[in-house]
Design an enzyme around this catalytic site. Structure first.
Site, PDB file in Angstrom:
ATOM      1  N   GLU A 110       0.829  -1.219   0.000  1.00 42.49           N
ATOM      2  CA  GLU A 110       0.000   0.000   0.000  1.00 42.49           C
ATOM      3  C   GLU A 110       0.858   1.263   0.000  1.00 42.49           C
ATOM      4  O   GLU A 110       0.400   2.312  -0.440  1.00 42.49           O
ATOM      5  CB  GLU A 110      -0.920   0.020   1.234  1.00 42.49           C
ATOM      6  CG  GLU A 110      -2.211  -0.746   1.027  1.00 42.49           C
ATOM      7  CD  GLU A 110      -3.258  -0.482   2.103  1.00 42.49           C
ATOM      8  OE1 GLU A 110      -2.944   0.127   3.136  1.00 42.49           O
ATOM      9  OE2 GLU A 110      -4.406  -0.903   1.894  1.00 42.49           O
ATOM     10  N   HIS A 167       8.805 -26.676  -1.467  1.00 41.22           N
ATOM     11  CA  HIS A 167       8.215 -27.817  -2.169  1.00 41.22           C
ATOM     12  C   HIS A 167       7.042 -27.387  -3.048  1.00 41.22           C
ATOM     13  O   HIS A 167       6.278 -28.212  -3.526  1.00 41.22           O
ATOM     14  CB  HIS A 167       7.784 -28.882  -1.160  1.00 41.22           C
ATOM     15  CG  HIS A 167       8.952 -29.419  -0.376  1.00 41.22           C
ATOM     16  ND1 HIS A 167       9.554 -30.620  -0.660  1.00 41.22           N
ATOM     17  CD2 HIS A 167       9.657 -28.876   0.654  1.00 41.22           C
ATOM     18  CE1 HIS A 167      10.567 -30.817   0.167  1.00 41.22           C
ATOM     19  NE2 HIS A 167      10.653 -29.761   0.983  1.00 41.22           N
ATOM     20  N   LYS A 177     -14.136  -0.274  -3.686  1.00 36.46           N
ATOM     21  CA  LYS A 177     -15.221   0.124  -2.783  1.00 36.46           C
ATOM     22  C   LYS A 177     -16.324   0.835  -3.548  1.00 36.46           C
ATOM     23  O   LYS A 177     -17.507   0.578  -3.341  1.00 36.46           O
ATOM     24  CB  LYS A 177     -14.681   1.080  -1.699  1.00 36.46           C
ATOM     25  CG  LYS A 177     -13.774   0.422  -0.694  1.00 36.46           C
ATOM     26  CD  LYS A 177     -13.420   1.401   0.412  1.00 36.46           C
ATOM     27  CE  LYS A 177     -12.322   0.859   1.290  1.00 36.46           C
ATOM     28  NZ  LYS A 177     -11.740   1.849   2.172  1.00 36.46           N
TER      29      LYS A 177
HETATM   30  O1  PA5 Z   1      -3.249   1.242   5.833  1.00 36.12           O
HETATM   31  C1  PA5 Z   1      -4.420   1.594   5.753  1.00 36.12           C
HETATM   32  O2  PA5 Z   1      -4.755   2.754   5.989  1.00 36.12           O
HETATM   33  C2  PA5 Z   1      -5.542   0.633   5.403  1.00 36.12           C
HETATM   34  O3  PA5 Z   1      -5.100  -0.584   4.985  1.00 36.12           O
HETATM   35  C3  PA5 Z   1      -6.460   0.444   6.607  1.00 36.12           C
HETATM   36  O4  PA5 Z   1      -5.724  -0.043   7.689  1.00 36.12           O
HETATM   37  C4  PA5 Z   1      -7.637  -0.488   6.331  1.00 36.12           C
HETATM   38  O5  PA5 Z   1      -8.256  -0.148   5.132  1.00 36.12           O
HETATM   39  C5  PA5 Z   1      -8.646  -0.423   7.471  1.00 36.12           C
HETATM   40  O6  PA5 Z   1      -9.113   0.877   7.622  1.00 36.12           O
HETATM   41  P1  PA5 Z   1      -9.908   1.339   8.900  1.00 36.12           P
HETATM   42  O7  PA5 Z   1      -9.028   1.175  10.088  1.00 36.12           O
HETATM   43  O8  PA5 Z   1     -10.236   2.775   8.637  1.00 36.12           O
HETATM   44  O9  PA5 Z   1     -11.132   0.475   9.007  1.00 36.12           O
END
Ligand code: PA5
Length: 435
Positions: free
Chosen positions: A290, A311, A425
């Protein structure tokens, strides 16, 4: 004291040290910008000095809540997705017993711990409801935004199950919410219902939040010493808070990743020889994926568990398309030693390793693999981790966080946003006809 070290012997045949050290000016600039709070995404840099800025008072509050949960629950359910669960899951697996939930309570002394809200599977949640049916339960619902669909659905269903079991008043006492200090549906609900809450700091994104209450509360419930965890991270933060590639392993790792990527190595495989590292791999994949995968750029982070995957994926890594490099995580000392017994007739032909420990054999497997992969033109380096203590884990988390932030900046992306996550989303909500 540094419990994390980086060995680059199998990198230098592919990348001369001089080339790595030539990156010093760029690294120094990024280091200074981060320290001054400059640069893209700098409003999300709160993790940088989080270990030294976290008050003893907050740790104590978290520990007190963890104790309350341990006293009142046989089962603790941690609801969250992405950065809101991976760090805690990784920490619990790294430090604790491999079969933690199956241990008898008298040995474990802490609740069974399950995770929910990290998928939308009806089987997963239904099966979890079976497991918890006759047990006392506490829930920690974690969402920074407070609006994420997956944990929101799981929370609605589990809250309903608790209300049926305990009634509304008792349920309220069994739910702890970790979310934004003022925004989001979860914050609103928590205020309405009067849940105990912990705050996710504004300037720390989900994947950098393991050392905030997001990770610390579930980790503490599992009986892990979070003072020690933070101490490890803090020592690493201070020990490595200099910009020198030669003495800062986070920067050395970041520089190598960047240079290998420039040479066409677009996949990094994080490999380990210990099951307790599996979820560290999952946590790292989110952190790296990310943070870096944007604007048509980024190393694709993959992980494997050896020797299991030797393996299955071993063939590809040894002999497939040469677009990969590898980072091993090596644990120097296991929690327990197990020796291979000798037998009289040597029917299975294993007496040549009788008397040796499993760790000894595992380490030879690692050495043989690292050499084979180097010979197969896979540059590889090794992060050595002294042991499975919370102290070493704190250092490991911090090592990766700083390294990946710098890697992202070297690539020329903002490491702290994740615009791409919104696309699925949008489609999903349209398909669900969300008003
Ligand atoms: O790194 C990030 O910001 C995302 O991966 C969030 O952790 C994930 O989408 C969960 O978001 P939230 O804590 O707002 O539910």
């Amino acid at each position: 004291m540094s419990n994390i070290n980086l060995n680059i012997d199998n990198i230098t045949p592919f990348l001369p040290k001089g080339e790595i050290f030539n990156l010093q000016p760029q690294i120094s600039k990024i280091h200074e910008d981060m320290e001054k709070g400059k640069g893209e995404g700098s409003d999300f840099i709160g993790w940088l000095h989080l270990p030294s800025n976290t008050s003893k008072d907050l740790i104590k509050k978290i520990n007190d809540t963890a104790e309350y949960i341990r006293d009142n629950a046989e089962v603790f359910i941690c609801i969250g997705i992405g950065g809101s669960y991976l760090g805690a899951k990784a920490a619990i697996e790294f430090v604790n017993h491999t079969f933690y939930n199956q241990l008898p309570q008298t040995k474990r002394k802490t609740p069974e711990i399950y995770f929910a809200g990290q998928n939308i599977s009806s089987d997963y949640l239904s099966d979890l409801l079976d497991i918890i049916e006759n047990k006392d339960i506490c829930i920690n619902v974690i969402s920074k935004s407070g609006t994420t669909l997956e944990p929101a659905i799981a929370f609605r269903i589990l809250k309903d199950a608790l209300e049926k079991k305990y009634g509304k008043d008792e349920t309220r006492k069994r739910i702890i919410a970790t979310t934004d200090k003022e925004k989001g549906a979860l914050k609103k609900l928590a205020a309405q219902e009067g849940y105990k809450t912990f705050v996710v700091p504004d300037d720390i994104g989900g994947r950098y939040s393991v050392l905030t209450p997001v990770g610390l509360l579930p980790i503490a419930v599992a009986g892990i010493d979070i003072f020690e965890l933070m101490e490890g991270a803090k020592d690493f933060e201070e020990l490595r808070a200099n910009h020198d590639i030669k003495s800062n392993p986070s920067y050395l790792y970041a520089a190598i990743r960047y240079l290998l990527y420039q040479k066409g190595k677009s996949i990094e495989i994080l490999s380990s020889f210990h099951p307790c590292l599996h979820y560290i791999g999952e946590w790292w994949k989110q952190l790296a994926g990310e943070s870096e995968g944007k604007g048509g750029k980024g190393i694709f982070p993959a992980s494997v568990d050896f020797t299991t995957d030797l393996h299955s994926m071993g063939q590809w890594i040894q002999d497939g398309q040469r677009i990969i490099f590898e980072t091993f995580m090596v644990i120097e000392r296991s929690n327990r030693e197990l020796l291979i017994p000798s037998t009289k007739d040597d029917g299975d032909g294993l007496n040549y390793i009788a008397g040796k420990s499993l760790d000894y054999v595992n380490h030879k497997a690692y050495m043989g693999t690292a050499q084979a992969h180097r010979d197969g033109n896979v540059p590889n380096m090794a992060i050595s981790i002294k042991d499975r203590t919370p102290y070493s884990l704190g250092q490991l988390f911090y090592f990766f966080e700083r390294a990946i932030a710098v890697s992202g900046y070297l690539l020329g992306v903002n490491p702290f946003n994740q615009p791409g996550v919104e696309f699925y989303k949008k489609n999903m909500f349209t398909l669900l006809e969300k008003p």
